[in-house]
Enzyme design. Structure first.
Site, PDB file in Angstrom:
ATOM      1  N   PHE A 129     -15.253 -25.594 -36.370  1.00  0.00           N
ATOM      2  CA  PHE A 129     -15.914 -24.182 -36.383  1.00  0.00           C
ATOM      3  C   PHE A 129     -17.300 -24.313 -36.053  1.00  0.00           C
ATOM      4  O   PHE A 129     -17.935 -24.747 -36.739  1.00  0.00           O
ATOM      5  CB  PHE A 129     -15.230 -23.224 -37.641  1.00  0.00           C
ATOM      6  CG  PHE A 129     -16.112 -21.956 -37.478  1.00  0.00           C
ATOM      7  CD1 PHE A 129     -14.958 -21.021 -36.785  1.00  0.00           C
ATOM      8  CD2 PHE A 129     -17.037 -21.437 -37.984  1.00  0.00           C
ATOM      9  CE1 PHE A 129     -15.474 -19.704 -36.276  1.00  0.00           C
ATOM     10  CE2 PHE A 129     -17.496 -20.181 -37.628  1.00  0.00           C
ATOM     11  CZ  PHE A 129     -16.902 -19.288 -36.819  1.00  0.00           C
ATOM     12  N   ASP A 214     -23.327 -30.277 -36.315  1.00  0.00           N
ATOM     13  CA  ASP A 214     -23.511 -28.989 -36.735  1.00  0.00           C
ATOM     14  C   ASP A 214     -23.229 -29.088 -38.313  1.00  0.00           C
ATOM     15  O   ASP A 214     -22.266 -28.984 -38.876  1.00  0.00           O
ATOM     16  CB  ASP A 214     -22.266 -28.139 -36.263  1.00  0.00           C
ATOM     17  CG  ASP A 214     -22.325 -26.520 -36.699  1.00  0.00           C
ATOM     18  OD1 ASP A 214     -23.162 -26.245 -37.561  1.00  0.00           O
ATOM     19  OD2 ASP A 214     -21.384 -25.906 -36.131  1.00  0.00           O
ATOM     20  N   LYS A 243     -27.120 -20.953 -42.243  1.00  0.00           N
ATOM     21  CA  LYS A 243     -26.869 -20.812 -43.471  1.00  0.00           C
ATOM     22  C   LYS A 243     -27.745 -20.724 -44.494  1.00  0.00           C
ATOM     23  O   LYS A 243     -28.562 -19.676 -44.711  1.00  0.00           O
ATOM     24  CB  LYS A 243     -25.397 -21.203 -43.751  1.00  0.00           C
ATOM     25  CG  LYS A 243     -24.266 -20.940 -43.037  1.00  0.00           C
ATOM     26  CD  LYS A 243     -22.942 -21.060 -43.698  1.00  0.00           C
ATOM     27  CE  LYS A 243     -21.824 -20.862 -42.790  1.00  0.00           C
ATOM     28  NZ  LYS A 243     -21.364 -19.523 -43.014  1.00  0.00           N
TER      29      LYS A 243
HETATM   30  N1  PLP Z   1     -21.202 -23.769 -37.523  1.00  0.00           N
HETATM   31  C1  PLP Z   1     -20.530 -24.004 -38.857  1.00  0.00           C
HETATM   32  C2  PLP Z   1     -20.338 -25.227 -39.209  1.00  0.00           C
HETATM   33  C3  PLP Z   1     -20.528 -22.805 -39.560  1.00  0.00           C
HETATM   34  O1  PLP Z   1     -19.599 -22.901 -40.624  1.00  0.00           O
HETATM   35  C4  PLP Z   1     -20.735 -21.429 -39.121  1.00  0.00           C
HETATM   36  C5  PLP Z   1     -20.251 -20.221 -39.721  1.00  0.00           C
HETATM   37  O2  PLP Z   1     -19.654 -20.468 -40.615  1.00  0.00           O
HETATM   38  C6  PLP Z   1     -21.221 -21.356 -37.954  1.00  0.00           C
HETATM   39  C7  PLP Z   1     -21.564 -22.341 -36.860  1.00  0.00           C
HETATM   40  C8  PLP Z   1     -21.672 -20.084 -37.108  1.00  0.00           C
HETATM   41  O3  PLP Z   1     -22.759 -19.475 -37.997  1.00  0.00           O
HETATM   42  P1  PLP Z   1     -23.002 -17.871 -37.897  1.00  0.00           P
HETATM   43  O4  PLP Z   1     -22.172 -17.269 -38.483  1.00  0.00           O
HETATM   44  O5  PLP Z   1     -24.292 -17.807 -38.538  1.00  0.00           O
HETATM   45  O6  PLP Z   1     -23.066 -17.653 -36.424  1.00  0.00           O
END
Ligand code: PLP
Length: 387
Positions: A129, A214, A243
């Protein structure tokens, strides 16, 4: 619990719980009716230093009194200090600041293509994700989230997470980057087999592809290290963070090693609010708190206590994760029911998947709070298993 009616003027993009929070401190939240809750969700792995940590609150207030925004046409001290601080934590990576995880991923994908020249392809993983914007959704490996919005960005292939052979077969001279999470958070805290990240690193090197990690969910102390890649002794070329970085203020960062970062030239990318003084000041305070209060060690120790306790409640479940990013599989699709009953009893946990509970508390969580949460979960499960 106060039961708020679904607000008619908000788009229905979330299955929101019927509770309205008005205050928070540490791992405690208070709703509009004055009821207190133990928060093991932390705003989806965001409130790393706990809710309203006095140092973070004071840093935000002090910066807001001084300067809030000028845009990235100009320098500001907090953003410069934050980039230097992150460079120190990552062995010299350069930062691009934005406002969310998805935006950090967008930046990483653009940087990979800019760096790759003729190599345009991106390889990502099933179940991964990376966010809801079209680019981030393109690398997200969850068909239900993607299908309604296709066609997405092209030249993206997905391979099974944890399978180095499948990755090897997908890579070639046209690959700009491999993009993945070190532990898949939203998929239900899925941990790859030992050695997988090292194999991914080696395969990227063999194929001239960038390794984009990520760490939007795993980064900034959550797994017991500043970044989860440290556990595997692997260095990424590009790193996405968001986050927990500013403890609740919107921030994202795409970091890249020298030699890759320079692929961007002025005009290639931007973000009006990215790295604004208030968010950057909050992030600097959060990093100080994590360092000075020993919260990486706390995440490691508290995580072990949590894993053991969840394993006692669900002896046949798979209890997995690292530090304070923990998931447990339930014998049936009861995660929403567990989260609902726990909420009624003043405990917040997250149903990451129909049969997976995710627990990702603030890194300041105490042993007593973990024990109290485990006691509630045990009571909740005793009640639900009968139904
Ligand atoms: N990447 C990862 C691993 C995530 O867990 C998330 C959100 O849960 C995102 C990207 C997207 O982040 P945002 O909701 O701040 O756009």
């Amino acid at each position: 619990m106060t039961v708020a009616a679904p607000p008619a003027a908000l788009m229905q993009t979330y299955r929101r719980w019927p509770v309205e929070f008005v205050e928070g401190r540490g791992c405690t939240l208070v709703d509009a009716g004055g009821k207190r809750y133990l928060d093991l969700v932390a705003g989806l792995a965001v409130a790393s230093a706990g809710h309203c940590h006095p140092r973070v609150t004071e840093a935000i207030a002090a910066q807001a009194r001084r300067l809030v925004h000028v845009s990235n046409l100009y320098l500001t001290e907090p953003a410069q200090r934050l980039s230097a601080r992150l460079a120190g934590l990552t062995g010299g990576m350069q930062s691009f600041f934005c406002t969310s995880g998805a935006e950090a991923v967008e930046c990483a994908l653009k940087l990979a293509r800019r760096h790759g020249g003729q190599a345009r392809a991106i390889v990502a993983t099933d179940g991964g994700f990376h966010g809801r914007t079209l680019g981030a959704l393109s690398v997200t490996g969850q068909p239900a989230k993607r299908a309604p919005f296709e066609p997405l960005v092209g030249d993206v292939t997905h391979v099974p997470f944890g399978d180095a052979d499948a990755l090897a077969a997908a890579l070639g001279p046209g690959t700009a980057a491999v993009n993945l999470e070190p532990i898949q958070g939203e998929a239900g805290v899925v941990v790859p087999p030992p050695g997988y990240l090292q194999s991914v690193r080696a395969l990227c090197d063999q194929n001239g592809a960038l390794l984009v990690l990520d760490e939007v969910q795993t980064g900034v102390g959550r797994t017991g290290a500043w970044f989860a890649y440290e556990h595997e002794d692997v260095r990424p070329d590009v790193l996405c963070v968001a986050k927990g970085l500013a403890g609740g203020l919107p921030i994202g960062a795409c970091l890249a090693v020298p030699g890759v970062a320079e692929a961007f030239v002025p005009g290639d990318h931007g973000s009006t609010f990215g790295g604004g003084p208030v968010a950057a000041a909050a992030a600097l305070a959060v990093l100080d708190v994590i360092e000075e209060e020993g919260l990486r060690d706390r995440a490691r120790d508290a995580g072990l206590r949590l894993l053991a306790g969840l394993g006692r409640i669900w002896p046949d479940g798979e209890v997995r994760g690292r530090g304070l990013l923990v998931g447990v599989t339930l014998p049936r699709a009861a995660a929403r029911a567990v989260a609902a009953l726990a909420l009624q009893r003043g405990l917040l946990v997250n149903d990451a998947a129909p049969d997976v509970l995710r627990v990702c508390p603030p890194l300041v969580v105490t042993d007593d709070e973990i024990d109290a949460a485990l006691e509630t979960l045990e009571e909740v499960w005793d009640e639900i298993r009968e139904t």
